[in-house]
Design a protein around this motif. Sequence first.
Motif, short mmCIF file in Angstrom:
data_model
loop_
_atom_site.label_atom_id
_atom_site.label_comp_id
_atom_site.label_asym_id
_atom_site.label_seq_id
_atom_site.Cartn_x
_atom_site.Cartn_y
_atom_site.Cartn_z
N ASN A 76 0.82 -1.21 0.00
CA ASN A 76 0.00 0.00 0.00
C ASN A 76 0.85 1.26 0.00
O ASN A 76 0.55 2.24 -0.67
N ILE A 120 -5.29 4.81 -6.76
CA ILE A 120 -4.60 4.03 -5.72
C ILE A 120 -5.56 3.05 -5.06
O ILE A 120 -5.23 1.88 -4.83
N LYS A 121 -6.77 3.50 -4.79
CA LYS A 121 -7.77 2.64 -4.16
C LYS A 121 -8.06 1.43 -5.03
O LYS A 121 -8.14 0.29 -4.53
N LYS A 167 -5.91 10.77 -8.31
CA LYS A 167 -4.91 9.78 -7.93
C LYS A 167 -5.38 8.90 -6.78
O LYS A 167 -5.12 7.69 -6.77
N ASP A 168 -6.09 9.46 -5.82
CA ASP A 168 -6.58 8.67 -4.69
C ASP A 168 -7.50 7.54 -5.16
O ASP A 168 -7.48 6.44 -4.61
N ASP A 194 0.71 8.44 -11.87
CA ASP A 194 -0.62 8.12 -12.41
C ASP A 194 -0.53 7.13 -13.55
O ASP A 194 -1.37 6.22 -13.69
N LEU A 200 -0.08 3.59 -12.18
CA LEU A 200 -1.32 3.11 -11.57
C LEU A 200 -2.32 2.69 -12.63
O LEU A 200 -2.95 1.64 -12.54
N ARG A 255 -5.10 -1.06 -4.99
CA ARG A 255 -5.05 -1.83 -3.75
C ARG A 255 -6.14 -2.90 -3.70
O ARG A 255 -5.92 -4.00 -3.21
N TRP A 294 3.36 5.81 -6.52
CA TRP A 294 3.46 5.59 -7.96
C TRP A 294 2.87 6.75 -8.76
O TRP A 294 1.95 7.44 -8.31
N VAL A 335 2.62 1.66 -3.66
CA VAL A 335 1.76 2.15 -4.75
C VAL A 335 1.27 3.56 -4.47
O VAL A 335 0.87 4.28 -5.40
N GLY A 336 1.31 3.96 -3.20
CA GLY A 336 0.90 5.31 -2.86
C GLY A 336 1.79 6.37 -3.47
O GLY A 336 1.38 7.53 -3.62
#
Length: 562
Positions: free
Chosen positions: A330, A362-363, A358-359, A338, A341, A366, A336, A333-334
């Motif tokens: 986690n 990332i979600k 981006k959030d 765009d 991802l 994960r 990384w 990748v936080g």
Amino acid sequence: MKFSLSSILLVALAAESTVASSWFSKAVYNKWHETELERWLSDHNVPYPTPADRKDLENLVKSNWDSKVATPYNDWEPAQLQSYLKAKGTEVKKGSESNKQSLVSQVQSAWHESADTASNSYNSVKDWIFDGWTDSQLKEFLDKNNVPVPQPRKRDTMLAAARSNYESIAKKLNQAAHYPGDWLYESWSESELKEFLDERGVPVPQPTTRDKLIASVRRNSRLSATQMRDSAASASASAKASKESLSDALLESWSDSKIKEWADSNGIKVPQGSKRNELLALARKHRDTLTGDKVASSASSAFGAATSNAQNQYAKATDDASLKSEDAFNEAVGSWSDSRLKAFLDARGVPVPQGGKKDELIKQVRLNKHKAATGWSAWTFDTWTTENLRNWLSTQNNKVAKKSGATRNELFKQAQDSYASASKSGGSNYASVTSYLASATDAAKDSTFDTWSDSDLKSYLDSYGVPNYQGSNTNELRAMARRNANYFRYGTSTPQGSMFARLQSGAQWVFDQLKIGVSGGRQTASYEAQKAGDAFKEGATSATNRAGEAAQKAGDKVREEL
């Protein structure tokens, strides 16, 4: 989905697989249906003609049986070979980490079963095919097939129900049951299939399909069950040895008069003038045959307390390790970019949120960490060496491939553009590209980072948006590159770090704590019975404390490796 290693260990300790003793002259597959023969060949990547008569299929299975069943490690990659050696407690010879021939030789020396044993196991597939399933998977399978299970639904009762109803369920579904079919895994998601392989250190085919994932799970299930039971047997042997040591220490802590009192209460005659070593020998001789044996019951009580505390600490250690591994992914990748991802999601067929922040990206990454890549992409070239890229572009008649001073970044961009063009146009051009990729990818493994320059490694890390590599040496840059490449490709940093290594080391670790406690008990216990009891309570506490310290060290080590 999560595994409880302690529950799996306990069930494996209690369950001994019963397989048929006859081996039909080493031809268990003689009774298989033609579709099962074809399935086995397909699972093990053995080409066969279509149509083919039964005799031809049997002959193909026969000619490949030993290499695929008795000595499957010859087809393993270095990472899986290392994983097996680690699980067996065998240290990989220095300098041979990437030498497949040397690793195969080491695995061969440590291999756990004979050819006959391996073959015999296929006489009763039901005895091992369910061993690696989670409780929720067993429950879903039983519910789906209307198999009642007494409440409360414990793992051992669900396993027993699945095994005893295996043939009847197959018959009801009009399926063959000698070699497991896809019907067994109908309720498994692709992420569950991949996670099964990830946890056992089995490289997942990339890119892959559901059929390939099932084939890989099926191919590795028997070995998985065998390794689990080997670990359980090792734990059982360690437990027995520790219990004996504990009992010995308790006897040695008793005074001569206490031993005579114990012997008298159990009807054992003690020769007049017996010396201490003779008294101890007499007590050891009779302790296992007596009922109401104070020594045995005291030892069992102390052993049970120490084991329970140590196992609880180890369970916490493994849970913490698992959580820390997930936290590391986690965290990685936080940071990384765009583009990385989006590429991770695109390679797995996950819709990329349009205009997503981006959030949100990332979600999604994960949530899909255990989802396997489903096709080739422009990022397939991402870990290829300069030589791999130049060779690929030469097949496409690309001018940059002939440019002597072309950098890796230039070649990489040209390869991406060439792939994108072929993908867009489709047809024979795209078919040619994917065919080359399929044949060339095995030659471009993560070990190729070993030949990369520092500038290429930094450029690669830049594509991830990885910060803070300034001042890092070459080995540190390679480690960061491999870690992020593995996250991107597999969804985990250590696909070869299997549950068996944790299970094996965990069992040994628990009982090592007990032995340490026992050793301390011998040195500090008095000759008085009451003080002996106190000493063993201290020994149990000591084992627990050591367990806690080891748990912390285990967690720290995992974080260092990640």
